[in-house]
Design a protein around this motif. Structure first.
Motif, PDB file in Angstrom:
ATOM      1  N   CYS A 153       2.953  -5.830 -18.924  1.00 16.76           N
ATOM      2  CA  CYS A 153       1.811  -5.436 -18.962  1.00 16.76           C
ATOM      3  C   CYS A 153       0.864  -4.344 -19.036  1.00 16.76           C
ATOM      4  CB  CYS A 153       0.443  -5.936 -17.053  1.00 16.76           C
ATOM      5  SG  CYS A 153      -0.974  -5.627 -17.079  1.00 16.76           S
ATOM      6  N   ALA A 155      -1.573  -2.657 -18.971  1.00 13.86           N
ATOM      7  CA  ALA A 155      -2.882  -1.576 -18.020  1.00 13.86           C
ATOM      8  C   ALA A 155      -1.821  -0.825 -16.856  1.00 13.86           C
ATOM      9  CB  ALA A 155      -3.645  -2.671 -17.308  1.00 13.86           C
ATOM     10  N   CYS A 156      -0.846  -1.093 -16.570  1.00 15.32           N
ATOM     11  CA  CYS A 156      -0.297  -1.252 -15.311  1.00 15.32           C
ATOM     12  C   CYS A 156       1.690  -0.600 -14.885  1.00 15.32           C
ATOM     13  CB  CYS A 156      -0.141  -1.933 -14.404  1.00 15.32           C
ATOM     14  SG  CYS A 156       0.716  -3.774 -14.353  1.00 15.32           S
ATOM     15  N   CYS A 201      -1.553  -8.740 -16.689  1.00 19.20           N
ATOM     16  CA  CYS A 201      -1.023  -8.644 -15.437  1.00 19.20           C
ATOM     17  C   CYS A 201      -2.414  -9.911 -14.229  1.00 19.20           C
ATOM     18  CB  CYS A 201       0.068  -8.304 -14.758  1.00 19.20           C
ATOM     19  SG  CYS A 201      -0.103  -7.320 -13.917  1.00 19.20           S
ATOM     20  N   CYS A 204      -3.733  -7.040 -12.603  1.00 27.20           N
ATOM     21  CA  CYS A 204      -4.777  -6.053 -12.596  1.00 27.20           C
ATOM     22  C   CYS A 204      -5.697  -7.001 -12.917  1.00 27.20           C
ATOM     23  CB  CYS A 204      -4.250  -5.444 -14.399  1.00 27.20           C
ATOM     24  SG  CYS A 204      -2.752  -4.522 -14.037  1.00 27.20           S
ATOM     25  N   ARG A 278      -1.104   1.612  -5.467  1.00 30.58           N
ATOM     26  CA  ARG A 278      -0.054   0.524  -6.037  1.00 30.58           C
ATOM     27  C   ARG A 278       1.299   1.280  -6.473  1.00 30.58           C
ATOM     28  NH1 ARG A 278      -2.575  -2.828 -11.386  1.00 30.58           N
ATOM     29  NH2 ARG A 278      -0.650  -4.158 -10.682  1.00 30.58           N
TER      30      ARG A 278
HETATM   31 ZN    ZN Z   1      -0.826  -5.478 -14.702  1.00 28.12          ZN
END
Ligand code: ZN
Length: 364
Positions: A153, A155-156, A201, A204, A278
């Motif tokens: 992912c 984003a994360c 994911c 997210c 997280r």
């Molecule tokens: Zn993510």
């Protein structure tokens, strides 16, 4: 985004055509008082929209609401959509109240059409045939190829997009859901904009982001966000380890820039995807991390393994392996601190554990 999207990221053709068709329809509607076939293109995608009854009815619902609204609403809506097609510019200068000129019924019908286009047309055979036959699973496989974005992912950096199953044909592999960077409830005209849709994911997309507004905090204050194709957070992150002498050292994620504009975007990214909580949640026990990742034999082994783990991962590893960006940052931070108080404690805990184990084994 932690990592920006690859420059060769493919756009999904079905979305590109649906977006163009909507623009064409709004343009044709300006000078028309009748809802008919002439409002759609003569391309296959125009046929698909007209021939599919639920889709045609959603278009007709918007057309009738626009007819009943103020005289220039149709023109304004077309202008709003056509002048905001460049999402990079939109991210630089977001228009937060795009639809204030429209009546409530018009806004509802627009939302209803755009949501329908995203949710209920992209998997239909005539729409896929009109787009050279590539369905969304095909697009997803191309998106996550290792020489494009990979399967982690963006984003994360913490989760795989989707599990890859051996022995399963490409077209039947699982795929991740696509996130609307600009959520469709507040920015309906971007519901099928090909640059607005990014596979993320499930944590997210479904747990953290939901319908949060990139450009407006929940308390109403305005903010800016990273544009996923050109901006990323990865160069602005530090991990700090504090209270090493305490029973539980504290691991914190910090931003390492003084640039106000970037700090603002980092805060947006953190709030949208709950990044810090997280990471700090995953890293809540340093002791457990040392045991799970290293399982050291002695303090020399521990020091050498920390220095191994602090080495930068390859681009390929970052695209394949969950959490690798964050663990490398953590081990970098560990490499730079005086670790001796923790080693003493770790040895102590380990001995206690062994004594406990012997105690259980002896059956006493
Ligand atoms: Zn993510």
């Amino acid at each position: 985004m932690l990592f920006r999207l690859a420059a060769n990221t493919p756009r999904f053709e079905v979305f590109r055509l649906l977006n163009e068709e909507l623009l064409y329809f709004l343009e044709q509607s300006v000078a028309s008082d009748t809802f008919d076939r002439a409002l759609f293109t003569h391309e296959n995608i125009g046929d698909a929209c007209w021939d599919n009854v639920p889709t045609r009815e959603k278009y007709e619902g918007l057309f009738n609401a626009l007819q009943a609204d103020a005289n220039d609403t149709k023109l304004q809506l077309f202008e709003v959509m056509t002048s905001n097609q460049d999402l990079e510019l939109f991210f630089e200068n977001p228009q937060r109240n795009l639809f204030d000129f429209m009546s409530q019924p018009c806004q509802e019908k627009l939302k209803s059409l755009c949501t329908h286009l995203y949710c209920s047309t992209k998997d239909l055979a005539p729409f896929i045939r009109a787009s050279a036959g590539l369905n969304i699973t095909g697009h997803f496989n191309a998106y996550r190829a290792l020489n494009v974005n990979g399967n982690i992912c963006k984003a994360c950096g913490m989760k795989e997009l989707a599990t890859f199953r051996a022995g399963v044909p490409e077209g039947d592999q699982w795929r991740a859901d696509y996130d609307h960077q600009l959520c469709k409830s507040k920015y309906p005209i971007f519901a099928v904009h090909p640059d607005n849709l990014v596979p993320l994911c499930d944590v997210c997309n479904q747990d953290a982001k939901k319908a949060k507004d990139l450009f407006k905090h929940s308390n109403g204050t305005e903010r800016l966000a990273f544009y996923p194709y050109v901006e990323e957070a990865k160069g602005y992150i530090d991990i700090e380890i504090g209270n090493l002498r305490d029973p539980e050292p504290i691991i914190k994620v910090n931003w390492n820039t003084q640039d106000d504009s970037i700090l603002g975007k980092l805060d947006t990214w953190d709030e949208i995807y709950e990044i810090r909580s997280r990471v700090e949640g995953q890293f809540r026990s340093l002791e457990a991390i040392i045991e799970d990742e290293i399982c050291p034999r002695d303090s020399a082994h521990l020091a050498s393994r920390i220095s191994d783990e602090a080495r930068p991962p390859t681009i390929g590893t970052l695209k394949r392996k969950e959490w690798v960006f964050w663990y490398q940052k953590l081990f970098c931070a560990l490499e730079q601190i005086d670790f001796s108080p923790f080693i003493e404690k770790w040895n102590f805990v380990k001995e206690q554990g062994e004594e406990g184990g012997e105690f259980i084994l002896s059956g006493a």
